[in-house]
Design an enzyme around this catalytic site. Structure first.
Site, PDB file in Angstrom:
ATOM      1  N   LYS A  54       0.843  -1.198   0.000  1.00  0.00           N
ATOM      2  CA  LYS A  54       0.000   0.000   0.000  1.00  0.00           C
ATOM      3  C   LYS A  54       0.874   1.243   0.000  1.00  0.00           C
ATOM      4  CE  LYS A  54       0.893   1.201   4.475  1.00  0.00           C
ATOM      5  NZ  LYS A  54       1.537   2.468   4.923  1.00  0.00           N
ATOM      6  N   ASP A 112      -2.273  -1.155  10.048  1.00  0.00           N
ATOM      7  CA  ASP A 112      -2.486  -1.292   8.601  1.00  0.00           C
ATOM      8  C   ASP A 112      -3.287  -2.534   8.228  1.00  0.00           C
ATOM      9  OD1 ASP A 112      -1.046   1.029   8.130  1.00  0.00           O
ATOM     10  OD2 ASP A 112       0.828  -0.020   7.708  1.00  0.00           O
TER      11      ASP A 112
END
EC number: 2.7.1.148
Length: 281
Positions: free
Chosen positions: A15, A140
């Site tokens: 990401k 995350d």
């Protein structure tokens, strides 16, 4: 994909934080954040093989981390109590996402383990139950379980899907490991950014990263990488670093810049994704 010895391969994408703001410090010591999370096609591969004896085995822990401390192992251990039978698993990690980079590699591996084993072990947890479980592993992990580009707030569990224009990214990794804990405890860190009223991709521009200035001060190598990539586009740090990225509308433009910087740094050319590859499996 099935391997001859019974292993199956599953993707774990990286990401980027296209925007990252710290909006306050909580009583429990954690920080509230607001961030745009974007999936990219740079990815690890997680190989899983089911066992019926209740054992969880991680064959290749990353970077000398003890098996019990690895996020993928911990993810399987957390989920195991919800399994209907004496479920176990063997795990192999094929790492392509650099560690200590702000790209979420370990968290993505853990999320992939949770998503797959929830099916294999017939745990029956909903996506949001998995997100709650994943939050115990790291900030995350919920995003990767959510599985699509998102605006995240709070400690990362509040997620709203966000449409992000198709872009290509050049990512450079300076030769340094940034301590996230060190950055979050830094006295001069910005902790009072205003919360967004209408969090859309357009409304949040110009993008920024509230941790960037502190990381640049404490880790000059990250500043140098930022300065280099800034010659070619609008560069920014992802997460708490150390990676720096720049976005481009066309692949050819991104590729040309990638060629320029790959001789100076460990560099990656990545395409933005709209959803997690596992959503198509």
């Amino acid at each position: 994909m099935n391997i001859a010895d019974g292993r199956q391969a599953f993707p774990a994408p990286a990401k980027l934080n296209l925007d990252l703001r710290i909006t306050g410090r909580r009583e429990d010591g954690y920080h509230n954040i607001e961030s745009i999370f974007c999936l990219i096609d740079l990815q690890d591969t997680v190989y899983l093989k089911p066992r019926d004896d209740g054992k969880i085995i991680l064959h290749n822990p990353v970077g000398g981390i003890p098996q019990e401390a690895d996020l993928s192992y911990r993810a399987a251990s957390l989920l195991q109590k919800y399994a209907r039978n004496l479920a176990g698993v063997e795990i192999w990690l094929d790492k392509k996402i650099p560690t200590g980079a702000g790209l979420g590699g370990g968290s993505s591996d853990a999320a992939t383990v949770l998503l797959v084993l929830n099916r294999w072990w017939q745990c029956g947890l909903t996506q949001w139950q998995l997100i709650d479980l994943g939050a115990a592993l790291g900030a995350d992990v919920p995003f990767f379980i959510f599985g699509k580009n998102a605006f995240a707030s709070g400690i990362g569990k509040k997620l709203i899907g966000m449409d992000i224009p198709k872009q290509w990214y050049v990512i450079v990794k300076p030769p340094v490991h940034v301590s996230t804990a060190k950055i979050f405890t830094y006295e001069g860190l910005t902790r009072d950014s205003a919360s967004s009223i209408m969090p859309t991709f357009q409304n949040l521009q110009p993008f920024r990263n509230d941790m960037q200035a502190v990381v640049f001060k404490e880790y000059p190598e990250v500043w140098k990488a930022y300065s280099e990539l800034s010659k070619y586009g609008s560069a920014m740090m992802t997460g708490s670093g150390a990676c720096i990225f720049a976005a481009f509308q066309a692949r050819n433009s991104a590729y040309n810049i990638y060629r320029q910087v790959s001789g100076l740094y460990e560099a990656y050319l990545a395409e933005g994704l709209s959803k997690h590859p596992l959503l198509s499996v």
